[in-house]
Write an enzyme that holds these catalytic residues in place. Structure first.
Site, PDB file in Angstrom:
ATOM      1  N   ASP A  17       0.403  -0.768  -0.055  1.00 15.92           N
ATOM      2  CA  ASP A  17       0.385   0.050  -0.080  1.00 15.92           C
ATOM      3  C   ASP A  17       0.381   1.436  -0.280  1.00 15.92           C
ATOM      4  O   ASP A  17       0.496   2.317   0.361  1.00 15.92           O
ATOM      5  CB  ASP A  17      -0.999   0.091   1.030  1.00 15.92           C
ATOM      6  CG  ASP A  17      -2.105  -1.136   1.105  1.00 15.92           C
ATOM      7  OD1 ASP A  17      -1.742  -2.001   0.247  1.00 15.92           O
ATOM      8  OD2 ASP A  17      -2.497  -1.052   1.614  1.00 15.92           O
ATOM      9  N   ASP A  62      -4.588  -0.683  -1.740  1.00 12.96           N
ATOM     10  CA  ASP A  62      -6.032  -0.384  -1.522  1.00 12.96           C
ATOM     11  C   ASP A  62      -6.594   0.499  -2.517  1.00 12.96           C
ATOM     12  O   ASP A  62      -6.073   1.505  -3.376  1.00 12.96           O
ATOM     13  CB  ASP A  62      -5.898   0.139  -0.164  1.00 12.96           C
ATOM     14  CG  ASP A  62      -6.472   0.155   0.959  1.00 12.96           C
ATOM     15  OD1 ASP A  62      -7.069  -1.226   1.781  1.00 12.96           O
ATOM     16  OD2 ASP A  62      -6.775   0.912   1.621  1.00 12.96           O
ATOM     17  N   HIS A  64     -10.406   1.081  -3.005  1.00  6.30           N
ATOM     18  CA  HIS A  64     -12.242   1.318  -2.622  1.00  6.30           C
ATOM     19  C   HIS A  64     -13.049   1.506  -3.799  1.00  6.30           C
ATOM     20  O   HIS A  64     -12.259   2.489  -4.166  1.00  6.30           O
ATOM     21  CB  HIS A  64     -12.270   1.823  -1.070  1.00  6.30           C
ATOM     22  CG  HIS A  64     -11.148   1.412   0.356  1.00  6.30           C
ATOM     23  ND1 HIS A  64     -11.555   0.065   0.228  1.00  6.30           N
ATOM     24  CD2 HIS A  64     -10.365   1.774   0.128  1.00  6.30           C
ATOM     25  CE1 HIS A  64     -10.470   0.125   1.109  1.00  6.30           C
ATOM     26  NE2 HIS A  64     -10.323   0.362   1.202  1.00  6.30           N
ATOM     27  N   HIS A  97     -10.567   7.534   0.883  1.00  7.91           N
ATOM     28  CA  HIS A  97      -9.187   7.254   0.520  1.00  7.91           C
ATOM     29  C   HIS A  97      -9.324   5.867  -0.357  1.00  7.91           C
ATOM     30  O   HIS A  97     -10.069   5.029  -0.865  1.00  7.91           O
ATOM     31  CB  HIS A  97      -8.068   6.398   1.820  1.00  7.91           C
ATOM     32  CG  HIS A  97      -8.365   5.152   2.808  1.00  7.91           C
ATOM     33  ND1 HIS A  97      -9.343   5.511   3.340  1.00  7.91           N
ATOM     34  CD2 HIS A  97      -7.793   3.825   2.318  1.00  7.91           C
ATOM     35  CE1 HIS A  97      -9.206   3.771   3.546  1.00  7.91           C
ATOM     36  NE2 HIS A  97      -8.412   2.383   3.168  1.00  7.91           N
ATOM     37  N   LYS A 120      -7.221  -4.346  -3.237  1.00 14.73           N
ATOM     38  CA  LYS A 120      -8.106  -5.248  -2.016  1.00 14.73           C
ATOM     39  C   LYS A 120      -8.442  -3.748  -1.463  1.00 14.73           C
ATOM     40  O   LYS A 120      -8.499  -3.307  -2.127  1.00 14.73           O
ATOM     41  CB  LYS A 120      -7.049  -5.669  -0.957  1.00 14.73           C
ATOM     42  CG  LYS A 120      -6.287  -4.863  -0.413  1.00 14.73           C
ATOM     43  CD  LYS A 120      -5.105  -5.072   0.151  1.00 14.73           C
ATOM     44  CE  LYS A 120      -4.350  -4.242   1.169  1.00 14.73           C
ATOM     45  NZ  LYS A 120      -5.079  -2.684   1.467  1.00 14.73           N
ATOM     46  N   CYS A 164      -1.963  -2.290   7.629  1.00 19.69           N
ATOM     47  CA  CYS A 164      -1.944  -3.548   6.323  1.00 19.69           C
ATOM     48  C   CYS A 164      -0.679  -4.264   6.504  1.00 19.69           C
ATOM     49  O   CYS A 164      -1.016  -5.337   6.191  1.00 19.69           O
ATOM     50  CB  CYS A 164      -2.103  -2.408   4.791  1.00 19.69           C
ATOM     51  SG  CYS A 164      -3.925  -2.517   4.933  1.00 19.69           S
TER      52      CYS A 164
HETATM   53  C1  VGL Z   1      -4.691   1.024   5.682  1.00 16.79           C
HETATM   54  C2  VGL Z   1      -6.262   1.357   6.661  1.00 16.79           C
HETATM   55  C3  VGL Z   1      -7.160   1.732   5.837  1.00 16.79           C
HETATM   56  C4  VGL Z   1      -3.016   0.113   5.363  1.00 16.79           C
HETATM   57  C5  VGL Z   1      -5.262   0.348   4.387  1.00 16.79           C
HETATM   58  O1  VGL Z   1      -3.132   0.553   4.061  1.00 16.79           O
HETATM   59  O2  VGL Z   1      -2.797  -0.023   6.546  1.00 16.79           O
HETATM   60  N1  VGL Z   1      -5.074   1.549   6.236  1.00 16.79           N
HETATM   61  N2  VGL Z   1      -7.088   1.454   4.724  1.00 16.79           N
HETATM   62 ZN    ZN Z   2      -8.645   1.467   3.116  1.00 22.31          ZN
END
Ligand code: VGL
Ligand code: ZN
Length: 212
Positions: A17, A62, A64, A97, A120, A164
């Protein structure tokens, strides 16, 4: 350092990420402390080096939908970082995010040569800190890719240590990969949860590189 003694054969590198929204460098919506230009440079250089040394590299991303359940804006009456219960699980309310197709979702290290990206958190009903599967148990293609490539050991780093990275490390260990965490290439959301994440990863059998 130790990292160079790891054999490239059967060892994969998972870069978790490294996306604009998680960085101070890009004024991200969920910027993790310490994610300045120097940090991103270090991730960039190390990742490129691993590729040059012949390691297979896998990025997680990530990714979404705009109506994702982890966004406080999609849960009326909640505030950022509040923890609520959804589907019997604690769920942190995050600022929106890494929305699919937005600049905030971009992976901001660039490497030449082949690296695979695994997305993901694509199901609006489930969060997915782990690169392997979401909270509903729906698997990504990561484990299949690693098995196809005959990986046995994994070097893991990225963002965020306490979310993550931790979840991806713990799932890797459950799937019986040998795991090394490159802690100097990780940053955490908060010091307390980062400390306990390091303890938990160690307790479950991860080797932590760059730990005091
Ligand atoms: C993450 C919070 C929400 C991460 C992803 O990459 O650690 N943290 N989504
Ligand atoms: Zn996230």
């Amino acid at each position: 350092m130790e990292r160079q003694s790891v054999s490239t054969e059967n060892t994969g590198v998972i870069v978790v990420d490294i996306q604009a929204d998680f960085t101070e460098l890009k004024s991200g919506s969920l910027a993790v402390p310490g994610t300045d230009a120097q940090y991103i440079d270090a991730v960039q250089r190390s990742t490129q080096q691993f590729l040059q040394q012949g390691f297979c590299v896998y990025f997680t991303q990530d990714w979404h939908p705009a109506d994702h359940m982890s966004f406080y804006t999609n849960n009326p009456g909640t505030e950022p970082l509040q923890v609520i219960e959804i589907g019997g699980r604690p769920q942190v309310m995050w600022p929106p995010h890494c929305v699919q197709g937005t600049p905030g979702a971009d992976i901001i290290v660039t490497v030449d040569a082949s690296a695979k990206t695994v997305r993901k958190g694509t199901n609006s009903r489930f969060d997915s800190y782990s690169g392997f599967a979401d909270d509903g148990g729906h698997k990504t293609e990561l484990d299949n890719l690693l098995r196809r490539d005959s990986m046995q050991k994994l070097i893991i780093y990225g963002l965020a240590t306490d979310y993550c990275v931790k979840a991806t490390v713990l799932d890797s260990l459950k799937s019986e990969y040998e795991v090394e965490v490159a802690l100097d290439l990780c940053r955490g959301v908060s010091p307390e949860t980062t400390e306990s994440a390091i303890r938990e990863m160690k307790a479950n059998g991860a080797t932590i590189l760059g730990d005091q």
